[in-house]
Scaffold this motif. Structure first.
Motif, PDB file in Angstrom:
ATOM      1  N   CYS A  63       0.858  -1.186   0.000  1.00 43.75           N
ATOM      2  CA  CYS A  63       0.000   0.000   0.000  1.00 43.75           C
ATOM      3  C   CYS A  63       0.892   1.234   0.000  1.00 43.75           C
ATOM      4  O   CYS A  63       2.034   1.193   0.468  1.00 43.75           O
ATOM      5  CB  CYS A  63      -0.967  -0.002   1.175  1.00 43.75           C
ATOM      6  SG  CYS A  63      -0.283   0.538   2.744  1.00 43.75           S
ATOM      7  N   GLU A  66      -0.419   3.812   4.676  1.00 42.24           N
ATOM      8  CA  GLU A  66      -1.255   3.095   5.645  1.00 42.24           C
ATOM      9  C   GLU A  66      -2.300   4.002   6.292  1.00 42.24           C
ATOM     10  O   GLU A  66      -3.374   3.540   6.662  1.00 42.24           O
ATOM     11  CB  GLU A  66      -0.388   2.470   6.737  1.00 42.24           C
ATOM     12  CG  GLU A  66       0.437   1.308   6.268  1.00 42.24           C
ATOM     13  CD  GLU A  66       1.232   0.684   7.396  1.00 42.24           C
ATOM     14  OE1 GLU A  66       0.623   0.315   8.413  1.00 42.24           O
ATOM     15  OE2 GLU A  66       2.467   0.572   7.246  1.00 42.24           O
ATOM     16  N   TRP A  77      -4.876  -5.176   6.031  1.00 46.96           N
ATOM     17  CA  TRP A  77      -3.457  -4.847   6.140  1.00 46.96           C
ATOM     18  C   TRP A  77      -2.896  -5.314   7.502  1.00 46.96           C
ATOM     19  O   TRP A  77      -1.834  -5.909   7.572  1.00 46.96           O
ATOM     20  CB  TRP A  77      -3.266  -3.355   5.941  1.00 46.96           C
ATOM     21  CG  TRP A  77      -1.845  -2.932   5.879  1.00 46.96           C
ATOM     22  CD1 TRP A  77      -1.138  -2.277   6.854  1.00 46.96           C
ATOM     23  CD2 TRP A  77      -0.937  -3.122   4.803  1.00 46.96           C
ATOM     24  NE1 TRP A  77       0.145  -2.047   6.435  1.00 46.96           N
ATOM     25  CE2 TRP A  77       0.305  -2.569   5.181  1.00 46.96           C
ATOM     26  CE3 TRP A  77      -1.034  -3.725   3.560  1.00 46.96           C
ATOM     27  CZ2 TRP A  77       1.420  -2.580   4.354  1.00 46.96           C
ATOM     28  CZ3 TRP A  77       0.065  -3.727   2.731  1.00 46.96           C
ATOM     29  CH2 TRP A  77       1.281  -3.172   3.139  1.00 46.96           C
ATOM     30  N   ALA A  78      -3.640  -5.019   8.562  1.00 46.67           N
ATOM     31  CA  ALA A  78      -3.195  -5.416   9.917  1.00 46.67           C
ATOM     32  C   ALA A  78      -3.110  -6.931  10.023  1.00 46.67           C
ATOM     33  O   ALA A  78      -2.159  -7.477  10.593  1.00 46.67           O
ATOM     34  CB  ALA A  78      -4.151  -4.847  10.968  1.00 46.67           C
ATOM     35  N   GLN A  79      -4.078  -7.636   9.481  1.00 50.52           N
ATOM     36  CA  GLN A  79      -4.081  -9.097   9.525  1.00 50.52           C
ATOM     37  C   GLN A  79      -2.908  -9.667   8.738  1.00 50.52           C
ATOM     38  O   GLN A  79      -2.226 -10.580   9.186  1.00 50.52           O
ATOM     39  CB  GLN A  79      -5.397  -9.653   8.970  1.00 50.52           C
ATOM     40  CG  GLN A  79      -5.501 -11.143   8.980  1.00 50.52           C
ATOM     41  CD  GLN A  79      -5.532 -11.705  10.389  1.00 50.52           C
ATOM     42  OE1 GLN A  79      -6.092 -11.099  11.300  1.00 50.52           O
ATOM     43  NE2 GLN A  79      -4.942 -12.858  10.585  1.00 50.52           N
ATOM     44  N   ALA A  80      -2.660  -9.110   7.570  1.00 47.81           N
ATOM     45  CA  ALA A  80      -1.555  -9.586   6.731  1.00 47.81           C
ATOM     46  C   ALA A  80      -0.209  -9.351   7.413  1.00 47.81           C
ATOM     47  O   ALA A  80       0.683 -10.189   7.349  1.00 47.81           O
ATOM     48  CB  ALA A  80      -1.594  -8.889   5.373  1.00 47.81           C
ATOM     49  N   ARG A  81      -0.060  -8.240   8.071  1.00 53.71           N
ATOM     50  CA  ARG A  81       1.199  -7.923   8.745  1.00 53.71           C
ATOM     51  C   ARG A  81       1.430  -8.801   9.959  1.00 53.71           C
ATOM     52  O   ARG A  81       2.568  -9.058  10.344  1.00 53.71           O
ATOM     53  CB  ARG A  81       1.236  -6.462   9.154  1.00 53.71           C
ATOM     54  CG  ARG A  81       1.354  -5.545   7.951  1.00 53.71           C
ATOM     55  CD  ARG A  81       1.538  -4.132   8.416  1.00 53.71           C
ATOM     56  NE  ARG A  81       2.806  -4.059   9.103  1.00 53.71           N
ATOM     57  CZ  ARG A  81       3.722  -3.141   8.889  1.00 53.71           C
ATOM     58  NH1 ARG A  81       3.492  -2.215   7.990  1.00 53.71           N
ATOM     59  NH2 ARG A  81       4.844  -3.119   9.571  1.00 53.71           N
ATOM     60  N   SER A  82       0.358  -9.312  10.577  1.00 57.02           N
ATOM     61  CA  SER A  82       0.508 -10.117  11.790  1.00 57.02           C
ATOM     62  C   SER A  82       0.835 -11.581  11.518  1.00 57.02           C
ATOM     63  O   SER A  82       1.148 -12.314  12.422  1.00 57.02           O
ATOM     64  CB  SER A  82      -0.760 -10.023  12.647  1.00 57.02           C
ATOM     65  OG  SER A  82      -1.824 -10.705  12.017  1.00 57.02           O
ATOM     66  N   THR A  83       0.733 -11.997  10.253  1.00 55.55           N
ATOM     67  CA  THR A  83       1.029 -13.409   9.940  1.00 55.55           C
ATOM     68  C   THR A  83       2.381 -13.575   9.339  1.00 55.55           C
ATOM     69  O   THR A  83       3.063 -12.710   8.971  1.00 55.55           O
ATOM     70  CB  THR A  83      -0.013 -13.984   8.959  1.00 55.55           C
ATOM     71  OG1 THR A  83      -0.098 -13.170   7.810  1.00 55.55           O
ATOM     72  CG2 THR A  83      -1.351 -14.104   9.615  1.00 55.55           C
TER      73      THR A  83
END
Length: 83
Positions: A63, A66, A77-83
């Motif tokens: 992106c 943010e 975005w938050a979910q993708a960054r946490s995995t």
């Protein structure tokens, strides 16, 4: 995938829409390789086959800013960054 197998595909058409691709195949104008998650359960005139051995790929997400994401995009975005 092709390079790893030492194969050079002969691409004669490039289509973007999944339904257009499936109709092209159903009419007997060619074959295609499509991610299974993009396919409907079935499409008249098309036979699905799995590629063996299985092949996986990595997908990137980016992106520009943010702070300017919509609430839904920010959650993704938050979910993708946490995995």
């Amino acid at each position: 995938m092709f390079a790893m197998a030492g194969i050079q595909p002969r691409v004669t058409h490039e289509l973007q829409q999944i339904i257009s691709i499936l109709e092209f195949v159903a009419l007997g104008h060619g074959v295609t390789i499509v991610a299974s998650l993009a396919l409907p359960d079935q499409h008249e005139g098309v036979v699905y086959r799995r590629i063996t051995p299985r092949f996986s790929r990595r997908v990137g997400l980016a992106c520009l800013n943010e702070r300017r994401l919509s609430p839904g995009a920010a959650a993704l975005w938050a979910q993708a960054r946490s995995t």
